[in-house]
Enzyme design. Structure first.
Site, PDB file in Angstrom:
ATOM      1  N   GLY A   1      55.448  23.545  92.863  1.00 39.35           N
ATOM      2  CA  GLY A   1      55.411  24.515  92.199  1.00 39.35           C
ATOM      3  C   GLY A   1      53.790  24.446  91.065  1.00 39.35           C
ATOM      4  O   GLY A   1      54.208  22.796  90.835  1.00 39.35           O
TER       5      GLY A   1
ATOM      6  N   TYR B 209      59.797  -2.255  79.724  1.00 41.79           N
ATOM      7  CA  TYR B 209      58.025  -2.405  80.446  1.00 41.79           C
ATOM      8  C   TYR B 209      57.549  -3.300  80.615  1.00 41.79           C
ATOM      9  O   TYR B 209      57.645  -4.796  79.767  1.00 41.79           O
ATOM     10  CB  TYR B 209      57.404  -1.728  79.384  1.00 41.79           C
ATOM     11  CG  TYR B 209      56.261  -0.863  79.484  1.00 41.79           C
ATOM     12  CD1 TYR B 209      56.684   0.301  79.453  1.00 41.79           C
ATOM     13  CD2 TYR B 209      54.912  -0.902  80.057  1.00 41.79           C
ATOM     14  CE1 TYR B 209      55.774   1.512  79.312  1.00 41.79           C
ATOM     15  CE2 TYR B 209      54.528  -0.281  80.938  1.00 41.79           C
ATOM     16  CZ  TYR B 209      55.051   1.084  80.071  1.00 41.79           C
ATOM     17  OH  TYR B 209      53.909   2.569  80.617  1.00 41.79           O
TER      18      TYR B 209
END
Lengths: 628, 601
Positions: free
Chosen positions: A341, A548
């Protein structure tokens, strides 16, 4: 209007906060700021277009990262420059960029791989509209468009393959139209109509996805409608007693921070993409902010979420700080990646703007020592607002972005520092690495905290290396995405990806193995120059850390560079998983990583998620096909 | 195992490297200067340099070991300090003290010894170059074949000669019994492990952590013998998996990016321990390793042991082997310092790798002409005409070549010359009288009892067999097929295969037959026999070709001694049955096949 609090004192704090924020993030002037707005729909005047307006392509690149006026380029003398006025680096000359760029990638400024100058709209397939849906939508008065540029802009995120195609002038399946709901009720109407007419909805926030989440599934036969939340950008109320703010989910990070700052508050949630990403997007991907050590990640920040699903609206009945009421339904929404949604409104925790902020940096003789220090800091639970550790390659990369020094004196000082570290302290410039720090809070406490952290660092051979280095490290975060566009002008492609991993198995292990795997795979796939393969630790936790990776290579001589890139990234992800890393710490799964979902959460886990999807959205109205 | 199996075509088309004699330079220049040469090996790029003593304290302080120490202390009720001391004592007994001084001493003395013993020591230099490359990239594990005490001395000697990192070597505790010599070996890189320590958790923890620490730190190449002990029969022994498991674990757990396994094939024209082995196999106890024994053995220095070949195979990457076989994320859910019992999947993988390595060792073993002569002599124990031997040797040479043997046969020399020169080198085993050649049977000067006669006869047959065994791996699969052909109920392919599979199963303790590779082995055998024209593959059948009789009967005879040996009920028609090694293997096979049961008494 909701309360903003009393005048001048707050104003003063807000301005101070603004100055602080400007330290690592410079942005456009204040003339376009929206105010804290009224709660009902369309009441009172509102700024229709924010920093990222409904037609963002006017001020943003259509085929690259960020603002159109900000980009790296090599001037006639071959020196690097960064254009525009928005960032600290803007307008500066970067004398060492060229050497680093050519040396690292084997690239050559003579060999250019320019992008097509503009979008050829005739190359885009015409929209396939669901007439009945369009008719009924018109009657609601909710703005919409099927303009080609609007559609193309919302057809992609920022994965390498997406940007690479755009630069090539290639566009795949696009949304057939874009709608701009203004408030929660608009969304309710749109979702109802979509269900009624069997239309596929894809929510769109800031468009900064790096997981192929925004890609339209090519197999989708229904009309696809991009639901752009950018107009739902108001702070509906601020509750100073409970320190919460109720905000529409389409608000962009920097706007949210700025508006709260005006009231003397902040959320403290600063993902690297905060210039462009939206609150709803953070919720939908389980975002993580740079300063999570103080403020927490998005799941720690939300108090209440309202989401519109095909089954109806889901929300909790109260705003209690913690509940024992079965599994937390927020956790079905957090990370649902637009499959269930649209998040329309969120109540967030807020904090008073910190009095004092200070950057810092520490040089370590090598990566292991640096990691050992971070581990100790995490163990003692004394991590500053942010603590990050760059490896040697990234440290050198940071140096390549050093602007021209203004005086002989500064350059002399730099030389002296370098001499001290490498000769006097015996650090090997090819092994040393740097941690960047950001402290926040009361001035006195910050100074105490700073001392504590530097003392720990010293135990691991770390030398304090000044505020400036720290600040530059954080600035890099915001400009690095621009740098990829520069590379793509010269046959260099790259991407970043992340993972989270327990402490015991990643120093020299996960990091080394993944970096090495990348180098090896590139070689096997025929990449002719060694790739840039570097990593940094960006977050620390009690039980592990977030790592990262940056990976880029020169693709001259390859017939299908994107395919090679994807194969290498795939191999790197397999290596991460084999070494005990997670599928994602905060980028999410999207379509790019969904093949690993089953092994990540077990087939039973996957079945649980599927059954939630089946209940909420049996006809797959939210059909972006992410995650499952 | 399909992944690990060496593709048939690859095996036979393979080009092998050329050899260089490293003794040649030793004969022409000063040994002393050689011993004191500048030694600067290329190091592993991830090396964390440390001393042998630091290494010990790293092991003692490792989480892995501390975890086990706490466990042992909790179980036994002893204080952790006591257990720690125990661990330290184990490590003290085990650890090497590699130092260059000792290496230089050995470089000097071994130069002298090798020049006296061997005509040449040939090494494939391309293999050395590949090894050097591999040593820089990833931790290296050297896996030589094991036929003689000479093996590890020779390995270190060669690595020193080529300026490569000196290995640390897993050696049996027996050597420590030798005064002075044991310590010398320790200082040249040997570390000593007990022969059996099955249930001793602490010992295992110290040992495995010691090896893993050296591997992770890239301290030195690790050398050990997959076969576990010297093969007394010169036939490869089925591999032992303990140490191989240990050296692969750091890769499984992501502690190193990769581990390179380097099979090394060491082939001797004459093994130093030749006659000792035969006696040992007949039940005469192995002489205990002792310094005085070593000194007594000086007399061997005056004998001619021919030439020796050392072949360094290309490094095998554990990472590429494990690709698609091992799911490394299975180790994600337990802290790395907690030892996990390897999963079945892992065990099977390690086993396959071990077999693969042993086969690579075999493949690059150099086969000397004498090996062929010995093979033929054993098939006519009562002796044969010299001319017939020449003829048959030349025939066998061609067959062996066709089957991919790594034959060291001098070019442009008539077959008769080659045969007679190898006979003369092995005159202790074969003698020519007139036009006939037969096995030498040593006997006492005076009259001998029937038992003595039998014993002496068996010694000479077993010595000879140890040469024949060096070529068995070349003929093994076709020989099993030949045997299946003569024993199967029909010529239908399924019948022959099931007979082949049965024989293969029976002999899997005796020979190197990778578990689960039955079909590939069958295909390989068919391929070879078709290639040499011995059988024809018809639609559904495998039939003997007209011209195939000679080849097939040779092959069947080759395995005859083993088959007989396994027919436990047989009367002593064949002397090889006396070999304790064969008896042990046969017994193991019978237990495995549920024919007999082990009863503890």
């Amino acid at each position: 209007m909701a309360s903003i609090g009393d005048g001048s004192e707050r104003q003063r704090i807000a301005q101070q906060r603004l100055r602080v924020l400007a330290g690592h993030l410079r942005r456009l002037g204040a003339e376009e700021r929206p105010g804290v707005a009224a709660q009902e729909c369309r009441a009172g005047p509102r700024t229709r277009r924010e920093n990222v307006p409904a037609a963002p392509q006017d001020i943003m690149k259509w085929n690259g990262w960020g603002y159109a006026d900000s980009k790296f380029f090599f001037n006639k003398k071959g020196q690097g420059e960064f254009t525009g006025k928005r960032y600290r680096l803007s307008g500066l000359i970067l004398p060492s960029l060229k050497d680093w760029f050519e040396g690292t990638f084997g690239a050559n400024l003579q060999h250019k791989s320019p992008a097509v100058p503009s979008l050829n709209t005739s190359a885009v397939a015409p929209p396939s509209l669901n007439e009945a849906f369009v008719e009924e939508l018109k009657s609601t008065g909710i703005p919409f468009s099927h303009d080609t540029e609007d559609r193309v802009f919302r057809a992609h995120g920022h994965c390498l393959h997406e940007i690479f195609s755009l630069r090539d002038g290639r566009v795949g399946r696009c949304p057939d139209m874009v709608v701009w709901p203004n408030c929660h009720n608009d969304v309710v109407k749109i979702v109802e109509l979509a269900c009624k007419h069997s239309v596929c909805l894809i929510p769109y926030g800031g468009g900064t996805s790096v997981s192929s989440a925004l890609e339209c599934p090519p197999e989708e036969t229904r009309s696809i409608v991009s639901l752009d939340t950018s107009q739902m950008n108001r702070i509906l109320w601020i509750d100073e007693k409970n320190l919460t703010a109720h905000v529409e989910a389409g608000i962009i990070g920097q706007d949210l921070e700025r508006l709260l700052n005006e009231s003397g508050y902040c959320t403290g949630h600063e993902p690297d993409s905060m210039e462009f990403s939206s609150l709803g997007g953070w919720v939908a991907t389980r975002a993580s902010g740079m300063k999570k050590n103080i403020y927490g990640n998005i799941e720690d920040l939300v108090v209440h979420i309202k989401m519109v699903t095909p089954r109806g609206v889901i929300e909790k009945s109260c705003q209690g700080p913690r509940m024992s009421t079965g599994p937390d339904i927020h956790h079905f929404i957090l990370g649902s990646e637009g499959t269930l949604g649209v998040v329309t409104e969120v109540t967030l925790k807020i904090r008073p703007i910190p009095e004092y902020q200070k950057y810092g940096s520490v040089v370590f003789p090598n990566f292991q020592q640096g990691v050992a220090c971070l581990r100790e800091v995490a163990k003692q639970r004394c991590a500053p607002a942010s603590i990050r550790l760059m490896d040697n390659e990234q440290f050198q990369f940071g140096h390549a972005l050093k602007p021209q020094v203004s005086s002989i004196f500064t350059s002399f000082l730099d030389g002296l520092k370098k001499f001290y570290i490498t000769k006097f302290k015996g650090f090997d410039p090819h092994h040393l690495c740097v941690a960047t720090l950001l402290f926040e809070g009361d001035r006195e406490k910050v100074l105490q905290h700073e001392k504590l952290v530097y003392d720990i660092a010293a135990k691991f051979g770390g030398l304090a290396a000044g505020e400036d280095n720290g600040q530059r490290g954080y600035m890099l975060t915001f400009v690095i995405a621009y740098l990829r566009d520069l590379g793509m002008e010269y046959y260099v492609i790259g991407e970043s990806f992340e993972t989270s991993v327990p402490w015991d198995r990643w120093v020299l292990d996960l990091c080394r193995n993944v970096k090495e795997r990348i180098v090896r795979e590139c070689k096997e796939k025929g990449v002719q120059f060694p790739p840039l393969s570097t990593c940094r630790v960006t977050q620390t936790y009690d039980a592990g850390a977030c790592v990262y990776f940056y990976f880029a290579f020169n693709y001259r001589g390859l017939s299908d560079p994107v395919h090679v890139y994807e194969q290498v990234e795939h191999a790197a992800r397999e290596e991460i998983l084999a070494n005990g890393g997670s599928l994602s710490h905060h980028h999410g799964v999207g379509k790019l990583r969904k093949e690993w979902m089953q092994e990540t959460i077990s087939s039973v886990g996957l079945g649980m998620l599927k059954s939630v999807k089946d209940y909420l959205d049996p006809n797959n109205i939210f059909g972006n096909r992410n995650l499952l | 195992s399909a992944v690990l199996y060496l593709k048939t075509e690859f095996l036979f088309l393979k080009k092998r490297d050329d050899f260089e004699d490293i003794l040649e330079e030793r004969r022409n220049s000063s040994d002393l200067r050689y011993a004191f040469k500048c030694y600067t090996p290329v190091l592993y790029r991830g090396l964390t340099p440390c001393k042998a003593a630091t290494l010990k304290s790293m092991v003692l302080q490792s989480e892995q070991l501390l975890h086990v120490i706490n466990q042992v202390s909790a179980e036994s009720g002893e204080s952790t300090d006591v257990v720690k001391d125990e661990a330290a004592a184990i490590l003290e007994e085990m650890a090497h003290r590699l130092q260059l001084r000792t290496i230089r001493f050995f470089a000097y003395t071994l130069s002298k010894a090798f020049k006296a013993l061997y005509r040449s020591v040939c090494v494939n230099e391309e293999g050395i170059q590949r090894l050097q490359q591999a040593m820089q990239e990833h931790p290296v594990v050297l896996l030589p074949s094991h036929r003689s005490y000479m093996d590890f001395l020779m390995m270190s000697y060669i690595l020193y000669t080529y300026d490569l990192s000196l290995p640390v070597i897993a050696a049996g505790m027996d050597f420590l019994g030798m005064k002075f010599v044991g310590e010398m070996l320790r200082m040249s890189g040997a570390f000593f492990i007990r022969r059996s320590f099955g249930g001793d958790q602490l010992y295992w923890a110290v040992f495995s952590e010691y090896v893993k620490t050296m591997l992770r730190k890239g301290y030195a190449p690790i050398e050990f013998f997959l076969e576990g002990t010297r093969s007394r029969t010169c036939k490869s022994l089925t591999p032992k998996l303990g140490l191989l498991n240990i050296v692969m674990e750091p890769f499984f757990k992501g502690e190193v990016f990769d581990v390179n396994l380097v099979p090394v094939s060491m082939s001797y024209e004459r093994v130093l321990e030749e006659s000792l082995y035969a006696r040992e196999l007949l039940g005469v106890p192995k002489p205990k390793e002792s310094t005085s024994g070593l000194l007594k053995a000086r007399k061997i220095l005056s004998e001619d042991y021919g030439s020796m070949h050392v072949y360094f195979s290309p490094p095998v990457s554990v990472r590429s082997l494990a690709q698609g076989r091992i799911n490394r994320s299975q180790f994600n859910l337990t802290p790395r310092h907690v030892a996990q019992k390897p999963s079945e999947e892992t065990q099977a993988f390690v086993n396959d790798v071990a077999y693969r390595i042993v086969r690579l060792q075999q493949e690059n073993m150099v086969v000397k002409p004498w090996v062929l002569v010995a093979t033929l002599l054993l098939q006519s124990v009562e002796g044969m005409e010299l001319t017939e031997l020449m003829e048959q040797t030349s025939w066998l040479r061609d067959l062996a070549r066709m089957f991919g043997a790594f034959l060291d046969w001098p070019d442009h020399t008539p077959c008769s010359m080659v045969v007679s020169s190898s006979i003369s080198l092995h005159r202790n085993l074969a003698c020519v009288s007139g036009s006939r050649i037969s096995l030498v049977v040593e006997g006492p000067q005076g009259p001998e009892t029937p038992e003595e006669a039998l014993f002496n006869r068996a010694v000479s047959v077993l010595s000879c067999a140890s040469y024949r065994n060096q070529v068995l791996h070349v003929f093994l699969r076709p020989a099993l097929l030949a045997m299946a052909l003569s024993n199967a109920n029909s010529s239908r392919k399924e019948d022959i295969y099931s007979c082949f599979d049965f024989l293969r199963n029976v002999f899997s303790d005796e020979f190197i037959l990778s578990p689960g590779a039955s079909v590939q082995d069958f295909d390989e055998a068919c391929h070879l026999l078709v290639k040499c024209g011995a059988v024809e593959l018809l639609h559904q059948d495998v039939v003997m070709a007209e011209s195939g009789r000679t080849v097939l009967s040779f092959l069947t005879l080759l395995l005859e001694p083993f088959l007989q040996g396994y027919q436990v009920s047989c009367s002593l028609k064949c002397y090889e049955v006396l070999s304790s090694d064969l008896q042990k293997n046969a017994l193991n096979a019978l237990i495995r096949l549920n024919v007999v049961r082990r009863v503890r008494t």
